[in-house]
Design a protein around this motif. Structure first.
Motif, PDB file in Angstrom:
ATOM      1  N   HIS A 161      19.604  19.331  38.369  1.00 13.62           N
ATOM      2  CA  HIS A 161      18.547  18.319  38.280  1.00 13.62           C
ATOM      3  C   HIS A 161      18.620  17.529  39.584  1.00 13.62           C
ATOM      4  CE1 HIS A 161      16.479  14.592  37.140  1.00 13.62           C
ATOM      5  NE2 HIS A 161      15.875  15.323  36.207  1.00 13.62           N
ATOM      6  N   VAL A 162      17.566  17.601  40.401  1.00 12.77           N
ATOM      7  CA  VAL A 162      17.624  17.091  41.777  1.00 12.77           C
ATOM      8  C   VAL A 162      16.807  15.821  41.954  1.00 12.77           C
ATOM      9  CG1 VAL A 162      17.189  17.617  44.210  1.00 12.77           C
ATOM     10  CG2 VAL A 162      17.976  19.431  42.665  1.00 12.77           C
ATOM     11  N   THR A 163      17.462  14.795  42.502  1.00 12.22           N
ATOM     12  CA  THR A 163      16.796  13.536  42.849  1.00 12.22           C
ATOM     13  C   THR A 163      16.825  13.371  44.358  1.00 12.22           C
ATOM     14  OG1 THR A 163      17.501  12.472  40.789  1.00 12.22           O
ATOM     15  CG2 THR A 163      16.842  11.024  42.602  1.00 12.22           C
ATOM     16  N   VAL A 164      15.678  13.116  44.959  1.00  7.70           N
ATOM     17  CA  VAL A 164      15.581  12.881  46.402  1.00  7.70           C
ATOM     18  C   VAL A 164      15.521  11.378  46.661  1.00  7.70           C
ATOM     19  CG1 VAL A 164      14.102  13.122  48.442  1.00  7.70           C
ATOM     20  CG2 VAL A 164      14.484  15.087  46.942  1.00  7.70           C
ATOM     21  N   PHE A 165      16.329  10.919  47.615  1.00  3.27           N
ATOM     22  CA  PHE A 165      16.315   9.529  48.055  1.00  3.27           C
ATOM     23  C   PHE A 165      15.758   9.468  49.464  1.00  3.27           C
ATOM     24  CE2 PHE A 165      19.672   9.926  44.947  1.00  3.27           C
ATOM     25  CZ  PHE A 165      19.490   8.820  44.132  1.00  3.27           C
ATOM     26  N   SER A 166      14.756   8.624  49.656  1.00  2.00           N
ATOM     27  CA  SER A 166      14.145   8.501  50.974  1.00  2.00           C
ATOM     28  C   SER A 166      13.671   7.064  51.175  1.00  2.00           C
ATOM     29  CB  SER A 166      12.959   9.463  51.105  1.00  2.00           C
ATOM     30  OG  SER A 166      12.306   9.307  52.349  1.00  2.00           O
ATOM     31  N   THR A 167      13.534   6.692  52.427  1.00  2.00           N
ATOM     32  CA  THR A 167      12.976   5.375  52.743  1.00  2.00           C
ATOM     33  C   THR A 167      11.454   5.455  52.882  1.00  2.00           C
ATOM     34  OG1 THR A 167      13.323   5.796  55.096  1.00  2.00           O
ATOM     35  CG2 THR A 167      15.060   4.595  53.928  1.00  2.00           C
ATOM     36  N   SER A 168      10.919   6.676  52.831  1.00  2.00           N
ATOM     37  CA  SER A 168       9.497   6.884  53.108  1.00  2.00           C
ATOM     38  C   SER A 168       8.752   7.411  51.885  1.00  2.00           C
ATOM     39  CB  SER A 168       9.332   7.870  54.271  1.00  2.00           C
ATOM     40  OG  SER A 168       7.981   8.179  54.480  1.00  2.00           O
ATOM     41  N   ILE A 169       7.856   6.600  51.340  1.00  2.00           N
ATOM     42  CA  ILE A 169       7.050   7.007  50.185  1.00  2.00           C
ATOM     43  C   ILE A 169       6.159   8.191  50.515  1.00  2.00           C
ATOM     44  CG2 ILE A 169       5.146   5.425  50.700  1.00  2.00           C
ATOM     45  CD1 ILE A 169       6.454   6.296  47.173  1.00  2.00           C
ATOM     46  N   SER A 170       5.874   8.390  51.810  1.00  2.00           N
ATOM     47  CA  SER A 170       4.991   9.492  52.215  1.00  2.00           C
ATOM     48  C   SER A 170       5.589  10.866  51.903  1.00  2.00           C
ATOM     49  CB  SER A 170       4.700   9.404  53.719  1.00  2.00           C
ATOM     50  OG  SER A 170       5.889   9.597  54.472  1.00  2.00           O
ATOM     51  N   GLU A 195      15.787  -1.732  44.928  1.00  3.28           N
ATOM     52  CA  GLU A 195      17.024  -1.988  44.175  1.00  3.28           C
ATOM     53  C   GLU A 195      16.888  -1.653  42.690  1.00  3.28           C
ATOM     54  OE1 GLU A 195      18.850  -5.784  44.785  1.00  3.28           O
ATOM     55  OE2 GLU A 195      18.624  -5.694  46.975  1.00  3.28           O
ATOM     56  N   GLN A 196      15.724  -1.910  42.154  1.00  6.79           N
ATOM     57  CA  GLN A 196      15.512  -1.646  40.736  1.00  6.79           C
ATOM     58  C   GLN A 196      15.593  -0.147  40.440  1.00  6.79           C
ATOM     59  OE1 GLN A 196      12.006  -3.596  39.274  1.00  6.79           O
ATOM     60  NE2 GLN A 196      12.470  -3.218  37.119  1.00  6.79           N
ATOM     61  N   GLN A 197      14.928   0.643  41.278  1.00  6.02           N
ATOM     62  CA  GLN A 197      14.982   2.110  41.105  1.00  6.02           C
ATOM     63  C   GLN A 197      16.415   2.610  41.243  1.00  6.02           C
ATOM     64  OE1 GLN A 197      12.137   4.777  43.027  1.00  6.02           O
ATOM     65  NE2 GLN A 197      10.851   3.027  43.554  1.00  6.02           N
ATOM     66  N   MET A 198      17.149   2.056  42.216  1.00  7.00           N
ATOM     67  CA  MET A 198      18.521   2.501  42.463  1.00  7.00           C
ATOM     68  C   MET A 198      19.433   2.135  41.287  1.00  7.00           C
ATOM     69  SD  MET A 198      18.799   4.083  45.485  1.00  7.00           S
ATOM     70  CE  MET A 198      20.442   3.822  46.210  1.00  7.00           C
ATOM     71  N   GLN A 199      19.321   0.917  40.817  1.00 11.41           N
ATOM     72  CA  GLN A 199      20.195   0.466  39.728  1.00 11.41           C
ATOM     73  C   GLN A 199      19.945   1.238  38.440  1.00 11.41           C
ATOM     74  OE1 GLN A 199      19.697  -3.794  39.532  1.00 11.41           O
ATOM     75  NE2 GLN A 199      20.823  -4.147  41.436  1.00 11.41           N
ATOM     76  N   PHE A 248      12.010  11.358  42.581  1.00  9.53           N
ATOM     77  CA  PHE A 248      11.945  10.802  43.932  1.00  9.53           C
ATOM     78  C   PHE A 248      12.187   9.304  43.845  1.00  9.53           C
ATOM     79  CE2 PHE A 248       9.857   8.856  47.562  1.00  9.53           C
ATOM     80  CZ  PHE A 248      10.205   9.690  48.621  1.00  9.53           C
ATOM     81  N   VAL A 249      13.107   8.803  44.656  1.00 10.57           N
ATOM     82  CA  VAL A 249      13.483   7.397  44.610  1.00 10.57           C
ATOM     83  C   VAL A 249      13.379   6.780  46.005  1.00 10.57           C
ATOM     84  CG1 VAL A 249      15.409   5.800  44.217  1.00 10.57           C
ATOM     85  CG2 VAL A 249      15.011   7.687  42.626  1.00 10.57           C
ATOM     86  N   ILE A 250      12.727   5.638  46.110  1.00 13.93           N
ATOM     87  CA  ILE A 250      12.726   4.875  47.352  1.00 13.93           C
ATOM     88  C   ILE A 250      14.055   4.115  47.412  1.00 13.93           C
ATOM     89  CG2 ILE A 250      11.659   2.977  48.627  1.00 13.93           C
ATOM     90  CD1 ILE A 250      10.011   5.483  48.722  1.00 13.93           C
ATOM     91  N   SER A 251      14.882   4.465  48.379  1.00 13.41           N
ATOM     92  CA  SER A 251      16.260   3.952  48.397  1.00 13.41           C
ATOM     93  C   SER A 251      16.354   2.452  48.652  1.00 13.41           C
ATOM     94  CB  SER A 251      17.077   4.715  49.441  1.00 13.41           C
ATOM     95  OG  SER A 251      16.429   4.692  50.696  1.00 13.41           O
TER      96      SER A 251
END
Length: 356
Positions: free
Chosen positions: A208-217, A237-241, A231-234
């Motif tokens: 099960h793969v989660t991608v972390f990126s600073t770019s929503i694009s 903080e809410q998404q990360m927690q 997909f998580v915007i790193s």
């Protein structure tokens, strides 16, 4: 051009002459074919960030002129008298190193990248004969058969090139840390040349793969093109927690400086984060690894044995890097775009059809 070009080892390529890193046509000579050597006509060469590093003397050790390129594929045009693993016409690849001592404990285990005496890099390295190695932005290369790989039949040569650095750089630690267990959870930090391959391998392993990126694009392609599950915007903080203690593994491909504590918090007990990118430093609180008995590890490319294994795995599972094919005359623009992360997801030079 030297007088040696009379012996048929005359090669054409593109080289950087100084730290500007600007590449232009360059003529030089390859070594004479040895009894254990394979000579291959290069058809394609991937463009890696290492090409930026050494053409621009980022580490202060560039040996000009630099002919970069260490994701090399081509067709065997000649073999030495002792070569039994390859024959004329075979499809073959060459990765990030072309020599090693051949008799230390690591070489004996097929882990030549970790050679006790240091492996010889495919370009900008001093080989056993005292010459400086020159890479795949060129018409052909002569390499000891030990460091050549068979490209599986029907696997596209252009697609094979990025596997020889980007691919093996993530495949090797994923295998070493047993990230091939179906049902486990993988986080991938960064979605460039390495990151997109980590996603592809993760899905092929049943993770099960989660991608972390600073770019929503990058969200749509991460989910729909590459098949990531989340997909998580790193920086959110809410998404990360929300993902605290949810991941078994993380492959960190980011080379920009970033905090490590927030990612370590996402690992389950005994979780592993493997760093394959090159940030300027690693900073984390001791509690981030002590609590939960977590591991942070590093990895470079891989040995000859697992590189061949990876190529066969990719062919069997129809795993292909996402590439942008470019002529060699475009390399300077491609390197500039690579620095700006403006590539999806690996440039590959069409050497065969553009190097004249």
């Amino acid at each position: 051009m030297t007088t040696e070009s009379k012996n048929g080892n005359y090669c054409i390529g593109w080289a950087a002459r100084d730290p500007s890193g600007v590449l232009s046509p360059y003529k030089f000579n390859r070594r004479v074919l040895g009894c254990d050597d394979v000579s291959l006509k290069i058809t394609h060469c991937g463009i890696c960030y290492a090409d930026v590093v050494w053409t621009r003397n980022k580490l202060g050790d560039s040996k000009y002129p630099v002919v970069p390129g260490h994701e090399i594929v081509g067709i065997v045009q000649d073999v030495g008298s002792n070569v039994h693993g390859f024959k004329t016409g075979d499809l073959v690849g060459v990765g990030t190193y072309v020599n090693s001592c051949k008799n230390c404990e690591y070489c004996d285990d097929g882990l030549e990248v970790h050679c006790s005496k240091g492996s010889v890099h495919t370009f900008n390295s001093i080989d056993a004969d005292g010459t400086t190695t020159k890479g795949g932005y060129s018409s052909f290369i002569v390499v000891h058969e030990r460091y050549c790989y068979k490209i599986p039949d029907n696997y596209p040569l252009a697609s094979a090139a990025p596997l020889l650095c980007a691919g093996i750089t993530v495949y090797s630690p994923m295998m070493h840390h047993k990230m091939n267990q179906p049902g486990k959870s993988l986080g991938v930090i960064g979605l460039g040349g390495l990151g997109h391959m980590a996603v592809k391998f993760g899905k092929a392993f049943g993770l099960h793969v989660t991608v972390f990126s600073t770019s929503i694009s990058k969200k749509e392609e991460a989910l729909n093109l590459l098949g990531a599950d989340r997909f998580v915007i790193s920086s959110d903080e809410q998404q990360m927690q929300a993902l605290t203690k949810s991941l078994d593994f993380i492959v960190d491909t980011a080379s920009g400086d970033h905090a490590f504590d927030p990612y370590m918090a996402l690992l389950k007990t005994y979780g592993v984060l493997v760093l394959v990118g090159f940030p300027s430093e690693i900073k984390l609180h001791p509690a981030s690894i002590i609590l939960g008995s977590k591991t942070i590890s590093g990895s470079v490319t891989g040995g000859t044995k697992e590189t061949q294994e990876m190529l066969e795995f990719c062919a069997a599972n129809k795993i292909y890097p996402e590439i942008e094919l470019v002529p060699i005359q475009y390399v300077n623009e491609a390197l500039e775009r690579l620095i700006k992360r403006d590539v999806k997801y690996r440039f590959v030079i069409d050497v065969e059809n553009s190097l004249k």
